[in-house]
Design a protein around this motif. Structure first.
Motif, PDB file in Angstrom:
ATOM      1  N   ILE A 117      11.953  -6.371   0.332  1.00 48.26           N
ATOM      2  CA  ILE A 117      10.728  -6.179  -0.443  1.00 48.26           C
ATOM      3  C   ILE A 117      11.119  -6.032  -1.918  1.00 48.26           C
ATOM      4  N   PRO A 118      10.576  -6.885  -2.781  1.00 48.56           N
ATOM      5  CA  PRO A 118      10.915  -6.798  -4.208  1.00 48.56           C
ATOM      6  C   PRO A 118      10.445  -5.475  -4.817  1.00 48.56           C
ATOM      7  N   LEU A 119      11.306  -4.858  -5.605  1.00 49.43           N
ATOM      8  CA  LEU A 119      10.952  -3.600  -6.271  1.00 49.43           C
ATOM      9  C   LEU A 119       9.721  -3.737  -7.168  1.00 49.43           C
ATOM     10  N   PRO A 120       9.559  -4.848  -7.896  1.00 54.68           N
ATOM     11  CA  PRO A 120       8.345  -4.973  -8.706  1.00 54.68           C
ATOM     12  C   PRO A 120       7.058  -4.949  -7.863  1.00 54.68           C
ATOM     13  N   VAL A 121       7.111  -5.505  -6.659  1.00 54.94           N
ATOM     14  CA  VAL A 121       5.935  -5.501  -5.781  1.00 54.94           C
ATOM     15  C   VAL A 121       5.631  -4.078  -5.308  1.00 54.94           C
ATOM     16  N   LEU A 122       6.673  -3.317  -4.973  1.00 53.49           N
ATOM     17  CA  LEU A 122       6.467  -1.923  -4.582  1.00 53.49           C
ATOM     18  C   LEU A 122       5.867  -1.116  -5.732  1.00 53.49           C
ATOM     19  N   SER A 123       6.366  -1.354  -6.926  1.00 47.64           N
ATOM     20  CA  SER A 123       5.835  -0.656  -8.092  1.00 47.64           C
ATOM     21  C   SER A 123       4.376  -1.031  -8.331  1.00 47.64           C
ATOM     22  N   LEU A 124       4.078  -2.301  -8.206  1.00 43.31           N
ATOM     23  CA  LEU A 124       2.698  -2.770  -8.369  1.00 43.31           C
ATOM     24  C   LEU A 124       1.782  -2.101  -7.349  1.00 43.31           C
ATOM     25  N   ALA A 125       2.215  -2.040  -6.094  1.00 40.57           N
ATOM     26  CA  ALA A 125       1.414  -1.416  -5.046  1.00 40.57           C
ATOM     27  C   ALA A 125       1.219   0.078  -5.318  1.00 40.57           C
ATOM     28  N   ALA A 126       2.265   0.751  -5.789  1.00 40.65           N
ATOM     29  CA  ALA A 126       2.165   2.187  -6.071  1.00 40.65           C
ATOM     30  C   ALA A 126       1.186   2.455  -7.212  1.00 40.65           C
ATOM     31  N   ALA A 138      -1.211   0.504  -8.297  1.00 45.67           N
ATOM     32  CA  ALA A 138      -2.554   0.117  -7.866  1.00 45.67           C
ATOM     33  C   ALA A 138      -3.151   1.182  -6.945  1.00 45.67           C
ATOM     34  N   GLY A 139      -2.342   1.698  -6.023  1.00 45.58           N
ATOM     35  CA  GLY A 139      -2.824   2.739  -5.123  1.00 45.58           C
ATOM     36  C   GLY A 139      -3.215   4.004  -5.870  1.00 45.58           C
ATOM     37  N   ILE A 140      -2.388   4.413  -6.811  1.00 44.02           N
ATOM     38  CA  ILE A 140      -2.689   5.604  -7.608  1.00 44.02           C
ATOM     39  C   ILE A 140      -3.971   5.389  -8.407  1.00 44.02           C
ATOM     40  N   ALA A 141      -4.092   4.236  -9.032  1.00 42.14           N
ATOM     41  CA  ALA A 141      -5.288   3.955  -9.840  1.00 42.14           C
ATOM     42  C   ALA A 141      -6.547   3.966  -8.972  1.00 42.14           C
ATOM     43  N   LEU A 142      -6.488   3.350  -7.805  1.00 43.00           N
ATOM     44  CA  LEU A 142      -7.657   3.341  -6.914  1.00 43.00           C
ATOM     45  C   LEU A 142      -8.025   4.744  -6.453  1.00 43.00           C
ATOM     46  N   LEU A 143      -7.028   5.519  -6.068  1.00 50.31           N
ATOM     47  CA  LEU A 143      -7.302   6.895  -5.636  1.00 50.31           C
ATOM     48  C   LEU A 143      -7.931   7.708  -6.761  1.00 50.31           C
ATOM     49  N   LEU A 144      -7.458   7.499  -7.979  1.00 45.65           N
ATOM     50  CA  LEU A 144      -8.013   8.233  -9.120  1.00 45.65           C
ATOM     51  C   LEU A 144      -9.428   7.785  -9.456  1.00 45.65           C
ATOM     52  N   VAL A 145      -9.708   6.507  -9.295  1.00 42.48           N
ATOM     53  CA  VAL A 145     -11.061   6.009  -9.571  1.00 42.48           C
ATOM     54  C   VAL A 145     -12.054   6.646  -8.604  1.00 42.48           C
ATOM     55  N   PHE A 146     -11.658   6.780  -7.343  1.00 44.48           N
ATOM     56  CA  PHE A 146     -12.560   7.356  -6.347  1.00 44.48           C
ATOM     57  C   PHE A 146     -12.535   8.886  -6.312  1.00 44.48           C
ATOM     58  N   ALA A 190      -2.849   2.782 -15.196  1.00 42.35           N
ATOM     59  CA  ALA A 190      -3.306   1.439 -15.584  1.00 42.35           C
ATOM     60  C   ALA A 190      -2.257   0.720 -16.432  1.00 42.35           C
ATOM     61  N   THR A 191      -1.606   1.442 -17.330  1.00 45.38           N
ATOM     62  CA  THR A 191      -0.573   0.828 -18.159  1.00 45.38           C
ATOM     63  C   THR A 191       0.648   0.467 -17.312  1.00 45.38           C
ATOM     64  N   GLY A 192       1.040   1.377 -16.421  1.00 44.62           N
ATOM     65  CA  GLY A 192       2.139   1.071 -15.503  1.00 44.62           C
ATOM     66  C   GLY A 192       1.807  -0.112 -14.613  1.00 44.62           C
ATOM     67  N   LEU A 193       0.550  -0.202 -14.186  1.00 43.40           N
ATOM     68  CA  LEU A 193       0.092  -1.324 -13.369  1.00 43.40           C
ATOM     69  C   LEU A 193       0.239  -2.643 -14.119  1.00 43.40           C
ATOM     70  N   ALA A 194      -0.079  -2.641 -15.403  1.00 45.05           N
ATOM     71  CA  ALA A 194       0.055  -3.863 -16.205  1.00 45.05           C
ATOM     72  C   ALA A 194       1.518  -4.298 -16.298  1.00 45.05           C
ATOM     73  N   PHE A 195       2.421  -3.346 -16.552  1.00 51.13           N
ATOM     74  CA  PHE A 195       3.847  -3.680 -16.589  1.00 51.13           C
ATOM     75  C   PHE A 195       4.331  -4.175 -15.226  1.00 51.13           C
ATOM     76  N   ALA A 196       3.905  -3.516 -14.164  1.00 53.44           N
ATOM     77  CA  ALA A 196       4.325  -3.912 -12.811  1.00 53.44           C
ATOM     78  C   ALA A 196       3.779  -5.290 -12.445  1.00 53.44           C
ATOM     79  N   ALA A 197       2.555  -5.594 -12.870  1.00 52.10           N
ATOM     80  CA  ALA A 197       1.977  -6.915 -12.593  1.00 52.10           C
ATOM     81  C   ALA A 197       2.763  -8.008 -13.319  1.00 52.10           C
ATOM     82  N   PHE A 198       3.076  -7.766 -14.580  1.00 54.05           N
ATOM     83  CA  PHE A 198       3.873  -8.738 -15.327  1.00 54.05           C
ATOM     84  C   PHE A 198       5.249  -8.907 -14.686  1.00 54.05           C
ATOM     85  N   HIS A 199       5.870  -7.800 -14.287  1.00 52.92           N
ATOM     86  CA  HIS A 199       7.191  -7.845 -13.670  1.00 52.92           C
ATOM     87  C   HIS A 199       7.141  -8.612 -12.351  1.00 52.92           C
ATOM     88  N   THR A 200       6.088  -8.405 -11.577  1.00 56.94           N
ATOM     89  CA  THR A 200       5.927  -9.116 -10.302  1.00 56.94           C
ATOM     90  C   THR A 200       5.763 -10.611 -10.542  1.00 56.94           C
TER      91      THR A 200
END
Length: 152
Positions: A126-135, A137-145, A85-95
Motif C-alpha cells: 500500500i503506497p504511503l501517500p494513499v494511506l496519508s490521503l485516506a487518513a 480525508a477520514g479526519i476531515a470527514l469526521l470533523l465535518v460531521f 484540509a491542507t494535509g489532504l491537499a498535499f497528500a492528494a498531490f503526492h498520491t
C-alpha cells in the motif's frame, strides 16, 4: 403511581455522537502520527519532501484533537479542519505524483528520497501517500460531521 423516567433533552444524543466522531478523528490522527514515526524511525525509511509537509499537518492534529477530546470541545474543529484540509491537499498531490498522473518534471523532491519510489509502500504494497490521503480525508470527514447544535 409509577413515575416516568426523565427524558433527556434532544441535544444530549447529538453531543454523544459529536464526542464519538471527535474521538475517532483523534484516534486516526494519533495512529497516523505514530505510523509515520514508525516508518521513519523503526523501519529507517527517510521521508521525502512531500511526506515532511504532510507530517507538519498531521502531528499537530494528534495534539489538538487529543486536547479537544479530553475537554469535550467540538469547537476545536475550527482549528483542526484547516490543518486536515491542507494535509489532504498535499497528500492528494503526492498520491497523484506517486501514480504518475502528475508528471515527474514537477516533482518537488530534489535531494533525498524520491516521492515516487516503489519502496514508499507498507503493509504489503500500500503506497504511503494513499494511506496519508485516506487518513486526512477520514479526519476531515469526521470533523465535518462532528458539530454540536447550539442550545436555544
Amino acid at each position: 403511581m409509577t413515575r416516568a423516567a426523565p427524558i433527556d433533552p434532544p441535544h444530549v444524543e447529538g453531543e454523544a455522537r459529536t464526542d464519538v466522531l471527535l474521538a475517532g478523528a483523534w484516534i486516526l490522527a494519533l495512529t497516523s502520527s505514530l505510523g509515520a514515526l514508525f516508518v521513519g524511525e523503526v523501519m529507517g525509511q527517510a521521508p521525502c519532501v512531500l511526506c515532511w509537509y504532510q507530517r507538519i499537518f498531521m502531528f499537530p492534529l494528534a495534539i489538538v484533537l487529543g486536547i479537544a477530546c479530553f475537554r469535550g470541545d467540538a469547537a476545536a474543529r475550527v482549528y483542526a479542519l484547516p490543518l486536515s484540509a491542507t494535509g489532504l491537499a498535499f497528500a492528494a498531490f503526492h498520491t497523484l505524483l506517486w501514480f504518475g498522473i502528475v508528471p515527474e518534471s514537477i516533482e518537488p523532491c530534489g535531494r533525498g528520497p524520491s516521492c515516487t519510489e516503489a519502496d514508499m509502500t507498507i503493509l504489503g504494497g500500500i503506497p504511503l501517500p494513499v494511506l496519508s490521503l485516506a487518513a486526512f480525508a477520514g479526519i476531515a470527514l469526521l470533523l465535518v460531521f462532528a458539530h454540536r447544535r447550539i442550545r436555544p
